[in-house]
Design a protein around this motif. Sequence first.
Motif, PDB file in Angstrom:
ATOM      1  N   VAL A  73      33.717  17.682  34.781  1.00 26.36           N
ATOM      2  CA  VAL A  73      32.271  17.181  34.557  1.00 26.36           C
ATOM      3  C   VAL A  73      31.673  18.758  34.850  1.00 26.36           C
ATOM      4  N   SER A  74      32.306  19.908  35.803  1.00 22.24           N
ATOM      5  CA  SER A  74      31.438  21.026  35.976  1.00 22.24           C
ATOM      6  C   SER A  74      31.740  21.811  34.726  1.00 22.24           C
ATOM      7  N   THR A  75      32.347  21.634  33.437  1.00 21.33           N
ATOM      8  CA  THR A  75      32.615  22.304  32.531  1.00 21.33           C
ATOM      9  C   THR A  75      31.429  22.007  31.522  1.00 21.33           C
ATOM     10  N   LEU A  76      30.750  20.848  31.749  1.00 24.75           N
ATOM     11  CA  LEU A  76      29.814  20.313  30.726  1.00 24.75           C
ATOM     12  C   LEU A  76      28.258  20.856  31.034  1.00 24.75           C
ATOM     13  N   ASP A  77      27.591  20.818  29.930  1.00 25.62           N
ATOM     14  CA  ASP A  77      26.221  21.086  29.891  1.00 25.62           C
ATOM     15  C   ASP A  77      25.369  19.852  29.958  1.00 25.62           C
ATOM     16  N   ALA A  78      23.932  19.653  30.172  1.00 24.96           N
ATOM     17  CA  ALA A  78      23.179  18.532  30.520  1.00 24.96           C
ATOM     18  C   ALA A  78      23.451  17.532  29.317  1.00 24.96           C
ATOM     19  N   GLU A  79      23.471  17.747  27.999  1.00 28.53           N
ATOM     20  CA  GLU A  79      23.536  16.995  26.995  1.00 28.53           C
ATOM     21  C   GLU A  79      25.047  16.319  26.997  1.00 28.53           C
ATOM     22  N   GLU A  80      25.912  17.123  27.509  1.00 29.10           N
ATOM     23  CA  GLU A  80      27.241  16.605  27.361  1.00 29.10           C
ATOM     24  C   GLU A  80      27.507  15.580  28.571  1.00 29.10           C
ATOM     25  N   ARG A  81      26.864  15.881  29.617  1.00 23.50           N
ATOM     26  CA  ARG A  81      27.038  15.126  30.642  1.00 23.50           C
ATOM     27  C   ARG A  81      26.403  13.746  30.380  1.00 23.50           C
ATOM     28  N   ALA A  82      25.107  13.735  29.708  1.00 16.91           N
ATOM     29  CA  ALA A  82      24.538  12.536  29.337  1.00 16.91           C
ATOM     30  C   ALA A  82      25.487  11.682  28.426  1.00 16.91           C
ATOM     31  N   ARG A  83      26.029  12.477  27.522  1.00 16.20           N
ATOM     32  CA  ARG A  83      26.998  11.572  26.542  1.00 16.20           C
ATOM     33  C   ARG A  83      28.188  11.135  27.391  1.00 16.20           C
ATOM     34  N   LEU A  84      28.805  11.777  28.300  1.00 19.15           N
ATOM     35  CA  LEU A  84      29.866  11.201  29.251  1.00 19.15           C
ATOM     36  C   LEU A  84      29.331   9.860  30.041  1.00 19.15           C
ATOM     37  N   ARG A  85      28.144  10.267  30.608  1.00 18.93           N
ATOM     38  CA  ARG A  85      27.830   9.287  31.301  1.00 18.93           C
ATOM     39  C   ARG A  85      27.476   7.900  30.300  1.00 18.93           C
ATOM     40  N   LEU A  86      26.995   8.071  29.371  1.00 21.67           N
ATOM     41  CA  LEU A  86      26.648   6.919  28.145  1.00 21.67           C
ATOM     42  C   LEU A  86      27.916   6.163  28.103  1.00 21.67           C
ATOM     43  N   HIS A  87      29.218   6.953  27.935  1.00 21.37           N
ATOM     44  CA  HIS A  87      30.383   6.229  27.501  1.00 21.37           C
ATOM     45  C   HIS A  87      31.397   5.880  28.617  1.00 21.37           C
ATOM     46  N   LYS A  88      31.197   6.629  29.563  1.00 23.58           N
ATOM     47  CA  LYS A  88      32.491   6.470  30.927  1.00 23.58           C
ATOM     48  C   LYS A  88      31.946   5.833  31.879  1.00 23.58           C
ATOM     49  N   ILE A  89      30.485   5.461  32.217  1.00 21.26           N
ATOM     50  CA  ILE A  89      30.157   4.753  33.275  1.00 21.26           C
ATOM     51  C   ILE A  89      28.866   3.988  33.063  1.00 21.26           C
ATOM     52  N   GLY A  90      29.235   2.716  33.766  1.00 19.23           N
ATOM     53  CA  GLY A  90      28.384   1.687  33.762  1.00 19.23           C
ATOM     54  C   GLY A  90      27.479   1.537  34.931  1.00 19.23           C
ATOM     55  N   PHE A  91      26.320   1.207  34.770  1.00 20.53           N
ATOM     56  CA  PHE A  91      25.387   1.276  36.397  1.00 20.53           C
ATOM     57  C   PHE A  91      24.979   0.047  36.608  1.00 20.53           C
ATOM     58  N   VAL A  92      24.988  -0.463  37.929  1.00 21.72           N
ATOM     59  CA  VAL A  92      24.486  -1.724  38.219  1.00 21.72           C
ATOM     60  C   VAL A  92      23.421  -1.109  39.246  1.00 21.72           C
ATOM     61  N   PHE A  93      22.261  -1.629  39.437  1.00 25.94           N
ATOM     62  CA  PHE A  93      21.274  -1.240  40.683  1.00 25.94           C
ATOM     63  C   PHE A  93      20.987  -2.494  41.300  1.00 25.94           C
ATOM     64  N   GLN A  94      20.361  -2.382  42.534  1.00 24.52           N
ATOM     65  CA  GLN A  94      19.895  -3.241  43.418  1.00 24.52           C
ATOM     66  C   GLN A  94      18.803  -3.847  42.865  1.00 24.52           C
ATOM     67  N   GLY A  95      17.884  -3.107  42.044  1.00 30.61           N
ATOM     68  CA  GLY A  95      16.557  -3.788  41.379  1.00 30.61           C
ATOM     69  C   GLY A  95      16.741  -4.198  39.983  1.00 30.61           C
ATOM     70  N   PHE A  96      17.988  -4.229  39.810  1.00 37.82           N
ATOM     71  CA  PHE A  96      18.317  -4.962  38.318  1.00 37.82           C
ATOM     72  C   PHE A  96      17.908  -3.735  37.053  1.00 37.82           C
ATOM     73  N   ASN A  97      16.779  -3.293  37.056  1.00 36.33           N
ATOM     74  CA  ASN A  97      16.164  -2.265  36.246  1.00 36.33           C
ATOM     75  C   ASN A  97      16.272  -2.846  34.743  1.00 36.33           C
ATOM     76  N   LEU A  98      15.982  -3.972  34.571  1.00 37.87           N
ATOM     77  CA  LEU A  98      15.696  -4.704  33.108  1.00 37.87           C
ATOM     78  C   LEU A  98      14.377  -4.353  32.679  1.00 37.87           C
ATOM     79  N   LEU A  99      14.103  -4.256  31.420  1.00 43.79           N
ATOM     80  CA  LEU A  99      12.918  -4.280  30.783  1.00 43.79           C
ATOM     81  C   LEU A  99      12.334  -5.903  30.377  1.00 43.79           C
ATOM     82  N   SER A 100      11.068  -5.796  31.027  1.00 42.67           N
ATOM     83  CA  SER A 100      10.624  -7.179  31.046  1.00 42.67           C
ATOM     84  C   SER A 100      10.058  -7.623  29.720  1.00 42.67           C
ATOM     85  N   ARG A 101       9.771  -6.680  28.840  1.00 40.70           N
ATOM     86  CA  ARG A 101       9.298  -7.231  27.627  1.00 40.70           C
ATOM     87  C   ARG A 101      10.433  -7.744  26.486  1.00 40.70           C
TER      88      ARG A 101
END
Length: 249
Positions: A73-101
């Motif tokens: 990850v240290s070799t990646l720029d911000a855009e590449e980290r965002a792309r890695l985050r999108l495809h490699k990591i799924g997040f689940v939070f205490q507050g659900f973070n769903l869009l109400s609409r």
Amino acid sequence: MSAVIETRGLGKVYSAGTEAEVVALRGVDMVIGRGEFVAIMGPSGSGKSTLMNLIGCLDTPSHGTYLCDGVDVSTLDAEERARLRLHKIGFVFQGFNLLSRLDALENVAMPLGYADVAPAERLSRAQAALEAVGLGTRVHHRPSELSGGQQQRVAIARALINRPPVLLADEPTGALDTKTGEEILALFRSLRDQGHTVVLITHDAEVAACADRVFVMRDGELHAQTEQEAAQLASVARAMAGAARGGGA
């Protein structure tokens, strides 16, 4: 078992003024294999949230290295980290973070828009993801029409929609009652059995007891659980299993 998360000497230092520094994370070495269910346990201020932000690619370390599914990850720029985050990591939070609409189907499908998946496939995959977490009959319900446990299941389906190798759960049962929390932890164990890697961040020993392996954070340092801590967690796990059997009688 191949490593999906590997850190070496990972550290984070925050500046608190012109001279003062706050050391939030101190030289963390950690290896998590593919298909493991691991808990990182510690009180508030121990550094576990900082570690979560680093392994979730939401922040960058001050020193050390982090390999996510073999990518440095240290070799990646911000855009590449965002792309890695999108495809490699799924997040689940205490507050659900769903869009109400949006309804459940739309909430789950949303990350696929960022991944340039065609609209028809987004809805098809979102439907399948919701069915996989037991919400196939609630796809058109908005968050306000769902219970807390159902909302968390929607959040888990959304986290899995891009088929990431890592599921990162931050206090996922903190807003739920005990019975519903146990159901969510059982779902995580089921996902582990299907080959997903689950990393659970918690301050609760009972929650940590559900994992296969536990790390303990203290003052920014990561420790494998001691024999005493392991025995205590095993006792908690046995008590929880006994209570579950009793409840099902």
